[in-house]
Write a protein that holds these residues in place. Structure first.
Motif, PDB file in Angstrom:
ATOM      1  N   THR A   5      10.453  -8.776  -9.994  1.00 47.64           N
ATOM      2  CA  THR A   5      10.527  -7.405  -9.508  1.00 47.64           C
ATOM      3  C   THR A   5       9.629  -7.218  -8.299  1.00 47.64           C
ATOM      4  O   THR A   5      10.047  -6.684  -7.284  1.00 47.64           O
ATOM      5  CB  THR A   5      10.095  -6.424 -10.628  1.00 47.64           C
ATOM      6  N   THR A   8      11.061  -9.149  -5.252  1.00 45.99           N
ATOM      7  CA  THR A   8      12.236  -8.508  -4.645  1.00 45.99           C
ATOM      8  C   THR A   8      11.811  -7.302  -3.825  1.00 45.99           C
ATOM      9  O   THR A   8      12.254  -7.134  -2.678  1.00 45.99           O
ATOM     10  CB  THR A   8      13.249  -8.087  -5.729  1.00 45.99           C
ATOM     11  N   LYS A   9      10.955  -6.497  -4.370  1.00 45.08           N
ATOM     12  CA  LYS A   9      10.472  -5.324  -3.628  1.00 45.08           C
ATOM     13  C   LYS A   9       9.716  -5.775  -2.380  1.00 45.08           C
ATOM     14  O   LYS A   9       9.910  -5.224  -1.290  1.00 45.08           O
ATOM     15  CB  LYS A   9       9.562  -4.472  -4.525  1.00 45.08           C
ATOM     16  N   GLY A  42      22.213  -2.411  -5.543  1.00 47.21           N
ATOM     17  CA  GLY A  42      21.638  -1.883  -6.786  1.00 47.21           C
ATOM     18  C   GLY A  42      20.151  -2.166  -6.896  1.00 47.21           C
ATOM     19  O   GLY A  42      19.381  -1.335  -7.392  1.00 47.21           O
ATOM     20  N   SER A  43      19.727  -3.329  -6.406  1.00 49.63           N
ATOM     21  CA  SER A  43      18.297  -3.662  -6.438  1.00 49.63           C
ATOM     22  C   SER A  43      17.504  -2.740  -5.527  1.00 49.63           C
ATOM     23  O   SER A  43      16.404  -2.312  -5.865  1.00 49.63           O
ATOM     24  CB  SER A  43      18.075  -5.115  -6.009  1.00 49.63           C
ATOM     25  N   TYR A  45      18.179   0.363  -4.744  1.00 55.98           N
ATOM     26  CA  TYR A  45      18.044   1.686  -5.379  1.00 55.98           C
ATOM     27  C   TYR A  45      17.217   1.643  -6.660  1.00 55.98           C
ATOM     28  O   TYR A  45      16.732   2.671  -7.119  1.00 55.98           O
ATOM     29  CB  TYR A  45      19.422   2.313  -5.605  1.00 55.98           C
ATOM     30  N   HIS A  46      17.026   0.453  -7.199  1.00 56.10           N
ATOM     31  CA  HIS A  46      16.124   0.311  -8.345  1.00 56.10           C
ATOM     32  C   HIS A  46      14.676   0.590  -7.915  1.00 56.10           C
ATOM     33  O   HIS A  46      13.902   1.188  -8.660  1.00 56.10           O
ATOM     34  CB  HIS A  46      16.241  -1.102  -8.927  1.00 56.10           C
ATOM     35  N   TYR A  47      14.341   0.174  -6.697  1.00 55.89           N
ATOM     36  CA  TYR A  47      12.978   0.342  -6.191  1.00 55.89           C
ATOM     37  C   TYR A  47      12.797   1.613  -5.370  1.00 55.89           C
ATOM     38  O   TYR A  47      11.706   2.191  -5.348  1.00 55.89           O
ATOM     39  CB  TYR A  47      12.575  -0.857  -5.322  1.00 55.89           C
ATOM     40  N   PRO A  49      14.649   5.328  -4.452  1.00 56.49           N
ATOM     41  CA  PRO A  49      15.751   6.252  -4.740  1.00 56.49           C
ATOM     42  C   PRO A  49      16.519   6.720  -3.501  1.00 56.49           C
ATOM     43  O   PRO A  49      17.631   7.224  -3.615  1.00 56.49           O
ATOM     44  CB  PRO A  49      15.068   7.437  -5.434  1.00 56.49           C
TER      45      PRO A  49
END
Length: 196
Positions: A5, A8-9, A42-43, A45-47, A49
């Motif tokens: 996580t 990726t961010k 999707g990744s 928008y996971h981190y 918004p």
């Protein structure tokens, strides 16, 4: 999973910084960012918004890294406070005229853009600028105390004036594609901070 996580961010922010340094914030589309970062939508928008939330995170990350580098320069105990103060601006000039666009100051690159786009991003930039000026003011005060800088009437105002001059010189340097304005800013800075 937490490491992935974070990675990726971090990847999104690192690639975003590079693209923003090259093209500006508004000109970097989400698809371009995701493709360059090799990250699915999707990744992202996971981190983040929204693109604005991503922009805020990008600036916060830049400012945190910038503060770390600033702290290392201004806390270098092998130099006097005056030398540390001047080293910060010598390094600024070197980075602004170097080949690596990522080394260049995002405050300069994004100030006009962000003011029109996002109050939150503007606030982050303003807080970053305030913290830089505060650190520079502290270095001037240390220099007067240790005797490497002559007495200054208003160190905070001098730090602000010098920092703002460098922001302007950087813009002019970008427009003219040479470092004449930065050279002039460095000479003016050296004169504004006389040795004791």
């Amino acid at each position: 999973m937490k490491t992935q996580t974070k990675d990726t961010k971090r990847q999104i922010l690192a690639v975003g910084r590079r693209l923003t340094a090259q093209h500006g914030y508004a000109r970097v589309g989400l698809n371009e960012l995701l493709k360059a970062a090799d990250v699915p939508k999707g990744s992202f928008y996971h981190y983040f918004p929204s693109k604005e939330a991503y922009g805020c995170a990008l600036l916060e990350d830049f400012i945190a890294q910038y503060r770390q580098a600033l702290t290392e320069t201004l806390n270098d105990t092998t130099r006097t406070s005056r030398d540390r103060f001047l080293a910060y601006f010598e390094d600024w000039k070197r980075k602004q005229t170097g080949d690596d666009l990522q080394d260049r100051c995002l405050v300069v690159k994004l100030s006009a853009e962000v003011a029109d786009l996002s109050p939150d991003m503007s606030r982050i930039l303003n807080q970053g600028v305030d913290s830089i000026i505060s650190a520079l003011t502290h270095t001037l005060q240390e220099g007067m105390s240790e005797g490497s800088i002559a007495a200054l009437k208003d160190p905070n105002n001098i730090a602000k004036s010098i920092y703002y001059q460098w922001l302007g010189a950087t813009l002019v340097s970008g427009l003219s594609c040479d470092d004449t304005a930065l050279d002039a800013a460095l000479r003016a800075t050296q004169m504004a901070i006389p040795p004791a």
